[in-house]
Design an enzyme around this catalytic site. Structure first.
Site, PDB file in Angstrom:
ATOM      1  N   MET A  60     -11.944  -6.369   4.467  1.00 56.12           N
ATOM      2  CA  MET A  60     -11.148  -5.289   5.449  1.00 56.12           C
ATOM      3  C   MET A  60     -10.852  -5.799   6.792  1.00 56.12           C
ATOM      4  SD  MET A  60     -10.259  -2.594   3.379  1.00 56.12           S
ATOM      5  CE  MET A  60      -9.534  -1.536   5.033  1.00 56.12           C
ATOM      6  N   HIS A 120      -1.155  -0.940  -4.408  1.00 57.28           N
ATOM      7  CA  HIS A 120      -2.386  -0.675  -3.614  1.00 57.28           C
ATOM      8  C   HIS A 120      -2.580   0.791  -3.478  1.00 57.28           C
ATOM      9  CE1 HIS A 120      -5.882  -1.705  -1.363  1.00 57.28           C
ATOM     10  NE2 HIS A 120      -5.536  -0.944  -0.524  1.00 57.28           N
ATOM     11  N   MET A 145      -8.915   8.275  -0.259  1.00 57.45           N
ATOM     12  CA  MET A 145      -9.856   8.643   0.977  1.00 57.45           C
ATOM     13  C   MET A 145     -10.472  10.033   0.636  1.00 57.45           C
ATOM     14  SD  MET A 145      -7.901   7.196   3.902  1.00 57.45           S
ATOM     15  CE  MET A 145      -6.844   5.639   4.022  1.00 57.45           C
ATOM     16  N   GLY A 178      -9.163   3.861   6.790  1.00 52.85           N
ATOM     17  CA  GLY A 178      -8.816   5.275   7.151  1.00 52.85           C
ATOM     18  C   GLY A 178      -7.566   5.357   7.362  1.00 52.85           C
ATOM     19  N   HIS A 202      -8.061   1.371  -4.304  1.00 50.69           N
ATOM     20  CA  HIS A 202      -9.222   1.082  -3.382  1.00 50.69           C
ATOM     21  C   HIS A 202      -9.723   2.491  -2.931  1.00 50.69           C
ATOM     22  CE1 HIS A 202      -9.688  -0.116   1.402  1.00 50.69           C
ATOM     23  NE2 HIS A 202     -10.732   0.161   0.566  1.00 50.69           N
ATOM     24  N   GLY A 226      -1.213   1.216   9.733  1.00 47.41           N
ATOM     25  CA  GLY A 226      -0.681   1.010  10.992  1.00 47.41           C
ATOM     26  C   GLY A 226      -1.662   0.426  11.981  1.00 47.41           C
ATOM     27  N   ASP A 238      -4.646   3.842  -1.879  1.00 40.55           N
ATOM     28  CA  ASP A 238      -5.767   4.153  -1.130  1.00 40.55           C
ATOM     29  C   ASP A 238      -5.964   5.625  -1.323  1.00 40.55           C
ATOM     30  OD1 ASP A 238      -6.077   1.557   0.619  1.00 40.55           O
ATOM     31  OD2 ASP A 238      -4.118   2.180   1.279  1.00 40.55           O
ATOM     32  N   SER A 247       0.884  -1.224   0.068  1.00 37.71           N
ATOM     33  CA  SER A 247       0.045   0.120   0.209  1.00 37.71           C
ATOM     34  C   SER A 247       0.930   1.162   0.084  1.00 37.71           C
ATOM     35  CB  SER A 247      -1.019   0.052   1.267  1.00 37.71           C
ATOM     36  OG  SER A 247      -1.199   1.268   1.223  1.00 37.71           O
ATOM     37  N   GLY A 272       0.964  -2.139   4.181  1.00 36.10           N
ATOM     38  CA  GLY A 272       1.477  -0.705   3.985  1.00 36.10           C
ATOM     39  C   GLY A 272       2.657  -0.440   4.749  1.00 36.10           C
ATOM     40  N   SER A 273       2.446  -0.466   6.246  1.00 34.59           N
ATOM     41  CA  SER A 273       3.403  -0.114   7.222  1.00 34.59           C
ATOM     42  C   SER A 273       4.451  -1.287   7.352  1.00 34.59           C
ATOM     43  CB  SER A 273       2.695   0.288   8.668  1.00 34.59           C
ATOM     44  OG  SER A 273       1.923  -0.742   8.932  1.00 34.59           O
ATOM     45  N   MET A 325     -12.258   4.586  -0.788  1.00 37.69           N
ATOM     46  CA  MET A 325     -12.961   4.929   0.452  1.00 37.69           C
ATOM     47  C   MET A 325     -13.565   6.357   0.256  1.00 37.69           C
ATOM     48  SD  MET A 325      -9.867   3.318   2.788  1.00 37.69           S
ATOM     49  CE  MET A 325      -8.767   3.454   1.273  1.00 37.69           C
ATOM     50  N   ASP A 373      -6.941  -6.389   3.517  1.00 39.84           N
ATOM     51  CA  ASP A 373      -6.190  -5.234   3.880  1.00 39.84           C
ATOM     52  C   ASP A 373      -6.167  -4.851   5.068  1.00 39.84           C
ATOM     53  OD1 ASP A 373      -5.032  -2.544   3.346  1.00 39.84           O
ATOM     54  OD2 ASP A 373      -6.809  -2.041   2.085  1.00 39.84           O
ATOM     55  N   GLY A 374      -5.235  -4.434   5.951  1.00 41.17           N
ATOM     56  CA  GLY A 374      -5.214  -3.723   7.141  1.00 41.17           C
ATOM     57  C   GLY A 374      -4.711  -4.427   8.201  1.00 41.17           C
ATOM     58  N   GLY A 375      -3.462  -4.223   8.646  1.00 38.64           N
ATOM     59  CA  GLY A 375      -2.829  -4.739   9.915  1.00 38.64           C
ATOM     60  C   GLY A 375      -2.221  -6.187   9.643  1.00 38.64           C
TER      61      GLY A 375
HETATM   62  C1  DX5 Z   1      -6.668   1.533   5.552  1.00 36.93           C
HETATM   63  C2  DX5 Z   1      -6.124   1.273   3.836  1.00 36.93           C
HETATM   64  C3  DX5 Z   1      -4.997   0.289   4.062  1.00 36.93           C
HETATM   65  C4  DX5 Z   1      -3.748   0.697   4.692  1.00 36.93           C
HETATM   66  C5  DX5 Z   1      -3.122  -0.702   5.197  1.00 36.93           C
HETATM   67  O1  DX5 Z   1      -7.745   2.198   5.335  1.00 36.93           O
HETATM   68  O2  DX5 Z   1      -6.998   0.537   3.203  1.00 36.93           O
HETATM   69  O3  DX5 Z   1      -4.694  -0.150   2.718  1.00 36.93           O
HETATM   70  O4  DX5 Z   1      -2.750   1.310   4.001  1.00 36.93           O
HETATM   71  O5  DX5 Z   1      -2.104  -0.320   6.080  1.00 36.93           O
HETATM   72  P1  DX5 Z   1      -1.349  -1.205   7.149  1.00 36.93           P
HETATM   73  O6  DX5 Z   1      -0.793  -2.368   6.432  1.00 36.93           O
HETATM   74  O7  DX5 Z   1      -0.248  -0.558   7.762  1.00 36.93           O
HETATM   75  O8  DX5 Z   1      -2.333  -1.484   8.016  1.00 36.93           O
HETATM   76 ZN    ZN Z   2      -6.462  -0.216   1.211  1.00 35.52          ZN
END
Ligand code: DX5
Ligand code: ZN
Length: 224
Positions: free
Chosen positions: A139, A31, A35, A144, A64, A147, A33, A6, A195-196, A66, A173-175
């Site tokens: 998700m 990916h 928003m 949003g 993606h 991390g 994001d 991401s 992402g992180s 949002m 996606d996420g964590g």
């Molecule tokens: C959250 C995003 C994710 C996010 C994931 O709203 O949709 O794509 O960047 O980041 P990590 O991998 O750090 O949870």
């Molecule tokens: Zn995402």
């Protein structure tokens, strides 16, 4: 198994270099994001930046969104060069609203269309759409921010998608990290967003290789 870093966690002041770096490290999809500050309490990028990314990227852009009112934005992202475009179930008016978005994506030639489900959105009401989708995004955090901590309870949705025979991509996606990513792969996810944990690694190639090996090993031990 596709690894989709991401870009939310990359250095936005050096986007083109970051794209090159993460592609050389083995990213399968990029990916992105999007928003809007309304659907989620954060604001990131829009069509002009996606278009700029498309000019430098070799890997598919996995966008993606949002955002509220996704239908209104399909054409702009199609023109910008989105290869995969995933909108949220919570942002549309039921099945009919979702079908309008899918039809707009097909009309504007977006290659793959995905439907994203927030952690507290059940899968069952959306199952009539599965035949029309290329991907479901399960998700594993509330969207949003990067991390956040992985919510293991959503794995049931991934398992159910495979149990009922969904043949498209299942993205999570996420964590995702070295501990949670194998759980996603084992449950049936084949597109893993991070992402992180990727951009925060001292060596991004090593981290992507490690994630791919962990995911493949998890599938091999549980080939359901
Ligand atoms: C959250 C995003 C994710 C996010 C994931 O709203 O949709 O794509 O960047 O980041 P990590 O991998 O750090 O949870
Ligand atoms: Zn995402």
């Amino acid at each position: 198994m596709l690894i989709a870093p991401s870009l939310l966690s990359c250095d936005f002041s050096r986007l083109a270099e970051e794209v090159r770096r993460i592609e050389e490290a083995g990213a399968d999809w990029l990916h992105v994001d999007v928003m809007d500050g309304h659907f989620v309490p954060n604001l990131t990028i829009g069509p002009p930046v996606v278009a700029a990314l498309a000019r430098v990227a070799q890997a598919p852009l996995d966008v993606h969104v949002m955002i509220e009112n996704p239908c209104r934005w399909v054409e702009a992202y199609a023109k910008a060069g989105a290869n995969v475009w995933t909108f949220h179930a919570e942002a549309v008016d039921g099945l009919e609203g979702a079908r309008e978005v899918i039809a707009a994506c097909r009309e504007h030639g977006i290659p793959k269309v995905g439907l994203a489900l927030n952690p507290d959105t059940p899968l069952e009401p959306w199952e009539p759409l599965l035949d029309e989708l290329d991907m479901v995004l399960v998700m594993s955090v509330f969207p949003g921010f990067g991390g956040q901590s992985f919510m293991a309870e959503v794995l049931d949705k991934t398992r159910r998608l495979r149990r009922i025979g969904f043949q498209g991509h299942v993205q999570m996606d996420g964590g995702l990290n070295g501990e949670t990513l194998p759980l996603c792969a084992e449950a049936g996810a084949d597109v893993l967003v991070s992402g992180s944990a990727i951009f925060g690694a001292p060596d991004v190639k090593q981290r992507i290789d490690e994630f791919r090996q962990l995911a493949e090993a998890a599938v091999a031990t549980n080939p359901s």
